[in-house]
Structures are given as structure tokens and as C-alpha cells.
Design a protein around this motif. Sequence first.
Motif, PDB file in Angstrom:
ATOM      1  N   ASP A  12      -6.103   8.133   2.928  1.00 29.33           N
ATOM      2  CA  ASP A  12      -5.604   6.856   2.410  1.00 29.33           C
ATOM      3  C   ASP A  12      -4.228   6.528   2.967  1.00 29.33           C
ATOM      4  OD1 ASP A  12      -7.705   6.150   0.248  1.00 29.33           O
ATOM      5  OD2 ASP A  12      -7.228   8.256  -0.152  1.00 29.33           O
ATOM      6  N   GLY A  13      -4.109   5.360   3.580  1.00 32.79           N
ATOM      7  CA  GLY A  13      -2.857   4.946   4.182  1.00 32.79           C
ATOM      8  C   GLY A  13      -2.653   5.473   5.580  1.00 32.79           C
ATOM      9  N   THR A  14      -3.550   6.353   6.028  1.00 35.59           N
ATOM     10  CA  THR A  14      -3.454   6.932   7.377  1.00 35.59           C
ATOM     11  C   THR A  14      -4.659   6.524   8.218  1.00 35.59           C
ATOM     12  OG1 THR A  14      -2.211   8.836   6.529  1.00 35.59           O
ATOM     13  CG2 THR A  14      -3.251   9.082   8.685  1.00 35.59           C
ATOM     14  N   LEU A  15      -5.853   6.844   7.731  1.00 33.59           N
ATOM     15  CA  LEU A  15      -7.082   6.421   8.414  1.00 33.59           C
ATOM     16  C   LEU A  15      -7.553   5.051   7.928  1.00 33.59           C
ATOM     17  CD1 LEU A  15      -9.199   9.722   8.313  1.00 33.59           C
ATOM     18  CD2 LEU A  15      -7.977   8.785  10.286  1.00 33.59           C
ATOM     19  N   ILE A  16      -7.477   4.847   6.625  1.00 34.21           N
ATOM     20  CA  ILE A  16      -8.014   3.629   6.009  1.00 34.21           C
ATOM     21  C   ILE A  16      -7.066   3.107   4.940  1.00 34.21           C
ATOM     22  CG2 ILE A  16     -10.419   4.337   6.369  1.00 34.21           C
ATOM     23  CD1 ILE A  16     -10.281   4.846   3.137  1.00 34.21           C
ATOM     24  N   VAL A  17      -7.271   1.856   4.560  1.00 36.85           N
ATOM     25  CA  VAL A  17      -6.746   1.345   3.292  1.00 36.85           C
ATOM     26  C   VAL A  17      -7.917   0.748   2.538  1.00 36.85           C
ATOM     27  CG1 VAL A  17      -4.348   0.957   3.950  1.00 36.85           C
ATOM     28  CG2 VAL A  17      -6.043  -0.807   4.435  1.00 36.85           C
ATOM     29  N   SER A  18      -8.047   1.117   1.271  1.00 35.72           N
ATOM     30  CA  SER A  18      -9.145   0.604   0.445  1.00 35.72           C
ATOM     31  C   SER A  18      -8.649  -0.369  -0.613  1.00 35.72           C
ATOM     32  CB  SER A  18      -9.889   1.758  -0.229  1.00 35.72           C
ATOM     33  OG  SER A  18      -9.039   2.431  -1.145  1.00 35.72           O
ATOM     34  N   HIS A  19      -7.346  -0.685  -0.574  1.00 39.87           N
ATOM     35  CA  HIS A  19      -6.739  -1.625  -1.519  1.00 39.87           C
ATOM     36  C   HIS A  19      -7.072  -1.266  -2.969  1.00 39.87           C
ATOM     37  CE1 HIS A  19      -4.930  -4.179   1.508  1.00 39.87           C
ATOM     38  NE2 HIS A  19      -6.039  -4.059   2.194  1.00 39.87           N
ATOM     39  N   ASN A  20      -6.712  -0.014  -3.289  1.00 38.51           N
ATOM     40  CA  ASN A  20      -6.763   0.486  -4.672  1.00 38.51           C
ATOM     41  C   ASN A  20      -8.164   0.684  -5.226  1.00 38.51           C
ATOM     42  OD1 ASN A  20      -3.962   0.764  -5.049  1.00 38.51           O
ATOM     43  ND2 ASN A  20      -3.754  -1.394  -5.596  1.00 38.51           N
ATOM     44  N   ALA A  21      -9.154   0.869  -4.372  1.00 39.40           N
ATOM     45  CA  ALA A  21     -10.496   1.177  -4.873  1.00 39.40           C
ATOM     46  C   ALA A  21     -10.478   2.462  -5.695  1.00 39.40           C
ATOM     47  CB  ALA A  21     -11.488   1.299  -3.712  1.00 39.40           C
ATOM     48  N   GLY A  22      -9.738   3.465  -5.230  1.00 40.46           N
ATOM     49  CA  GLY A  22      -9.657   4.727  -5.951  1.00 40.46           C
ATOM     50  C   GLY A  22      -8.955   4.576  -7.287  1.00 40.46           C
ATOM     51  N   ALA A  86     -17.329  -0.791  -2.399  1.00 44.22           N
ATOM     52  CA  ALA A  86     -18.164  -1.920  -1.975  1.00 44.22           C
ATOM     53  C   ALA A  86     -17.533  -3.253  -2.359  1.00 44.22           C
ATOM     54  CB  ALA A  86     -19.552  -1.802  -2.595  1.00 44.22           C
ATOM     55  N   GLN A  87     -16.802  -3.260  -3.475  1.00 43.51           N
ATOM     56  CA  GLN A  87     -16.165  -4.494  -3.934  1.00 43.51           C
ATOM     57  C   GLN A  87     -14.837  -4.760  -3.251  1.00 43.51           C
ATOM     58  OE1 GLN A  87     -15.874  -4.116  -8.177  1.00 43.51           O
ATOM     59  NE2 GLN A  87     -18.073  -4.387  -8.519  1.00 43.51           N
ATOM     60  N   GLY A  88     -14.269  -3.750  -2.607  1.00 48.07           N
ATOM     61  CA  GLY A  88     -12.948  -3.892  -1.986  1.00 48.07           C
ATOM     62  C   GLY A  88     -13.030  -4.529  -0.618  1.00 48.07           C
ATOM     63  N   LYS A  89     -13.244  -5.823  -0.597  1.00 43.48           N
ATOM     64  CA  LYS A  89     -13.534  -6.513   0.652  1.00 43.48           C
ATOM     65  C   LYS A  89     -12.341  -6.582   1.597  1.00 43.48           C
ATOM     66  CE  LYS A  89     -17.137  -9.231  -1.621  1.00 43.48           C
ATOM     67  NZ  LYS A  89     -18.125  -8.198  -1.349  1.00 43.48           N
ATOM     68  N   GLN A  90     -11.152  -6.282   1.093  1.00 40.59           N
ATOM     69  CA  GLN A  90      -9.977  -6.309   1.956  1.00 40.59           C
ATOM     70  C   GLN A  90      -9.707  -4.955   2.624  1.00 40.59           C
ATOM     71  OE1 GLN A  90      -8.426  -9.246   2.539  1.00 40.59           O
ATOM     72  NE2 GLN A  90     -10.069 -10.038   1.258  1.00 40.59           N
ATOM     73  N   GLY A  91     -10.478  -3.938   2.274  1.00 42.60           N
ATOM     74  CA  GLY A  91     -10.254  -2.620   2.855  1.00 42.60           C
ATOM     75  C   GLY A  91     -10.602  -2.592   4.331  1.00 42.60           C
ATOM     76  N   THR A  92     -10.004  -1.639   5.042  1.00 44.01           N
ATOM     77  CA  THR A  92     -10.240  -1.591   6.484  1.00 44.01           C
ATOM     78  C   THR A  92      -9.837  -0.238   7.062  1.00 44.01           C
ATOM     79  OG1 THR A  92      -9.788  -2.750   8.570  1.00 44.01           O
ATOM     80  CG2 THR A  92      -7.929  -2.437   7.084  1.00 44.01           C
ATOM     81  N   VAL A  93     -10.371   0.052   8.235  1.00 51.32           N
ATOM     82  CA  VAL A  93      -9.864   1.161   9.044  1.00 51.32           C
ATOM     83  C   VAL A  93      -8.574   0.664   9.706  1.00 51.32           C
ATOM     84  CG1 VAL A  93     -10.342   2.693  10.981  1.00 51.32           C
ATOM     85  CG2 VAL A  93     -12.189   2.018   9.441  1.00 51.32           C
ATOM     86  N   LEU A  94      -7.555   1.481   9.713  1.00 51.56           N
ATOM     87  CA  LEU A  94      -6.236   1.050  10.178  1.00 51.56           C
ATOM     88  C   LEU A  94      -6.159   0.946  11.708  1.00 51.56           C
ATOM     89  CD1 LEU A  94      -4.232   2.979   7.497  1.00 51.56           C
ATOM     90  CD2 LEU A  94      -4.040   0.524   7.952  1.00 51.56           C
ATOM     91  N   PRO A  95      -5.178   0.215  12.227  1.00 56.63           N
ATOM     92  CA  PRO A  95      -5.090  -0.045  13.671  1.00 56.63           C
ATOM     93  C   PRO A  95      -5.080   1.227  14.509  1.00 56.63           C
ATOM     94  CG  PRO A  95      -3.557  -1.451  12.473  1.00 56.63           C
ATOM     95  CD  PRO A  95      -4.118  -0.487  11.469  1.00 56.63           C
ATOM     96  N   THR A 192       4.041  17.874  12.740  1.00 57.62           N
ATOM     97  CA  THR A 192       3.714  16.804  11.802  1.00 57.62           C
ATOM     98  C   THR A 192       3.926  15.437  12.457  1.00 57.62           C
ATOM     99  OG1 THR A 192       5.962  16.906  10.909  1.00 57.62           O
ATOM    100  CG2 THR A 192       4.255  18.166   9.754  1.00 57.62           C
ATOM    101  N   ILE A 193       3.054  14.501  12.101  1.00 50.92           N
ATOM    102  CA  ILE A 193       3.174  13.132  12.587  1.00 50.92           C
ATOM    103  C   ILE A 193       3.100  12.197  11.389  1.00 50.92           C
ATOM    104  CG2 ILE A 193       2.157  11.315  14.010  1.00 50.92           C
ATOM    105  CD1 ILE A 193       1.059  13.460  15.855  1.00 50.92           C
ATOM    106  N   GLY A 194       4.134  11.396  11.215  1.00 51.35           N
ATOM    107  CA  GLY A 194       4.156  10.415  10.150  1.00 51.35           C
ATOM    108  C   GLY A 194       3.751   9.046  10.678  1.00 51.35           C
ATOM    109  N   VAL A 195       3.115   8.251   9.835  1.00 48.91           N
ATOM    110  CA  VAL A 195       2.727   6.894  10.216  1.00 48.91           C
ATOM    111  C   VAL A 195       3.010   5.949   9.052  1.00 48.91           C
ATOM    112  CG1 VAL A 195       0.304   7.241   9.518  1.00 48.91           C
ATOM    113  CG2 VAL A 195       0.885   5.453  11.193  1.00 48.91           C
ATOM    114  N   ALA A 196       3.651   4.830   9.365  1.00 52.75           N
ATOM    115  CA  ALA A 196       4.134   3.922   8.317  1.00 52.75           C
ATOM    116  C   ALA A 196       3.108   2.840   7.987  1.00 52.75           C
ATOM    117  CB  ALA A 196       5.453   3.302   8.751  1.00 52.75           C
ATOM    118  N   THR A 197       1.869   3.259   7.780  1.00 50.99           N
ATOM    119  CA  THR A 197       0.819   2.318   7.390  1.00 50.99           C
ATOM    120  C   THR A 197       0.489   2.432   5.906  1.00 50.99           C
ATOM    121  OG1 THR A 197      -0.704   3.945   8.376  1.00 50.99           O
ATOM    122  CG2 THR A 197      -0.287   1.941   9.629  1.00 50.99           C
ATOM    123  N   GLY A 198       1.276   3.214   5.187  1.00 48.27           N
ATOM    124  CA  GLY A 198       1.150   3.325   3.741  1.00 48.27           C
ATOM    125  C   GLY A 198       2.344   2.668   3.082  1.00 48.27           C
ATOM    126  N   ARG A 199       2.892   3.310   2.070  1.00 46.30           N
ATOM    127  CA  ARG A 199       3.998   2.709   1.311  1.00 46.30           C
ATOM    128  C   ARG A 199       5.367   3.114   1.821  1.00 46.30           C
ATOM    129  NH1 ARG A 199       4.284   5.322  -4.654  1.00 46.30           N
ATOM    130  NH2 ARG A 199       6.330   4.335  -4.534  1.00 46.30           N
TER     131      ARG A 199
END
Length: 230
Positions: A12-22, A86-95, A192-199
Motif C-alpha cells: 500500500d502506497g508503494t505498489l498500489i493505492v486502494s483509496h482506503n479499501a482496507g 471492487a468498489q474503490g474505483k479510484q484505486g490504481t497501480v502506481l506510476p 532501502t529505497i523510499g518512495v513518496a507515493t504514500g503519505r
Amino acid sequence: MGKQKLILWDIDGTLIVSHNAGVRAMSLALEKRFGVKNDLLALDWAGRTDSWITGQVFRQVGLEDTPQNSHDYLEAYLAELPQQLAQGKQGTVLPGILELLETIHHRADLAQGLLTGNLRRGAEFKLTHYKVWHYFEFGAFADDSAIRNELGPHALRRAGERHQVKFAPDKTFIIGDTPHDIECGKAIGARTIGVATGRYTVTQLAACAPTAVFSNFSDTTAFLRVIDAP
């Protein structure tokens, strides 16, 4: 050439964002299993394990943190998760992720797996939904420990069993979007590799002194340059 380096991905926040599905699934599970309504958005989720989060949920709402309650709650969460995905239509695999996963998959010298705070079944639900589960044959999960810093040895062991190679920590890269991911990697001596696609921002992640930090992974060449460095 056998596998020489190991890449372990957070989800979460690295490979994908599910927009709070979890989060929605955990909130619904709390209501359906225990009759307690709470949106749980006040909790610190980033970089934590599902099993650790469960204890925090129970403390917040005043439920007894017993093994049975924890088991029942997480089973209820897993029952809710597919529908929320399935309901989280804004979710996506990150760039850049799809290109990186595919490139690494075809590299004879690189192995890749997961190191995530998700339960294994939760990880499978999420990554199957986003059509990238097939890239991962092993990993370490919240089932292994509630403490994220204890997940690294599980991932190394499973990687070794899968590829019949003993991966050295300094040939291992742990990748994530939170300081907890970086700390988890350092706990086993990994890069370690950090990526700023989360918070967390690039500046916040850089303050944790990772091997490298990216705003996102859209530049495949730059990412692989870090991996391929001696």
C-alpha cells in the motif's frame, strides 16, 4: 547466472493505492462482528501490520485484545476486503510499477517478493484485484509477526527456499513509502529505497537515510541504477 539480489516490496502506497479499501473493510468488520461503529481514520495505518493495527483498533473502541477477538476480527476484515476493493474505483497501480515488476521478473539475476504489513490473504486479494499478484512467489506478512521489524528474516528465509540461494542482507533491497519500511530494512542490514507515493514526502523519507529515495518510480532506468550499483 543465478539470483544475486533480492527486492522486497511493500504494497500500500508503494505498489498500489486502494483509496482506503482496507480501512473501510476493517471498519465494516468491526461493526458486523462486534456491533461497534467507528471509521478508524484517526489511527496511524502507514507502515504498520494488520495484526498491530488490530490491537490499536481494540484499544480505541474498548474491546478486549484476545487471540480469539483478533482472529474473528481479521477474518471478518478479509471477508469484507474484496468487495471494498471492487468498489474503490479510484484505486490504481502506481506510476512505473508495472514496468518495473515486469523488468525484474525477466532479470535472471534478480528475485522479487513482498515484505508487507498486510495479511497474506489480504495481500493476495489486493494484488489480484490490481492484476500484479502473479509477480510474487513469496514474502513476509502480518501473519508472521505484528512487529514490522521482525518481518525481514521471514522474507529472507522464504526467498532462500524458493531460489535455493542465501541472499546477503547487503544484496537485499527493501522498498516502501514509510519510515517503518526503511527502519525494517535497516534492522536486517538491507539496503532501502523510499518512495513518496504514500503519505510521506521525499524530504521526510530522506531524513531516515535510505539508500535512495524517489518521488515515484516512473523512471525505470534510475531505479535499476540503484539496484545494479555494486
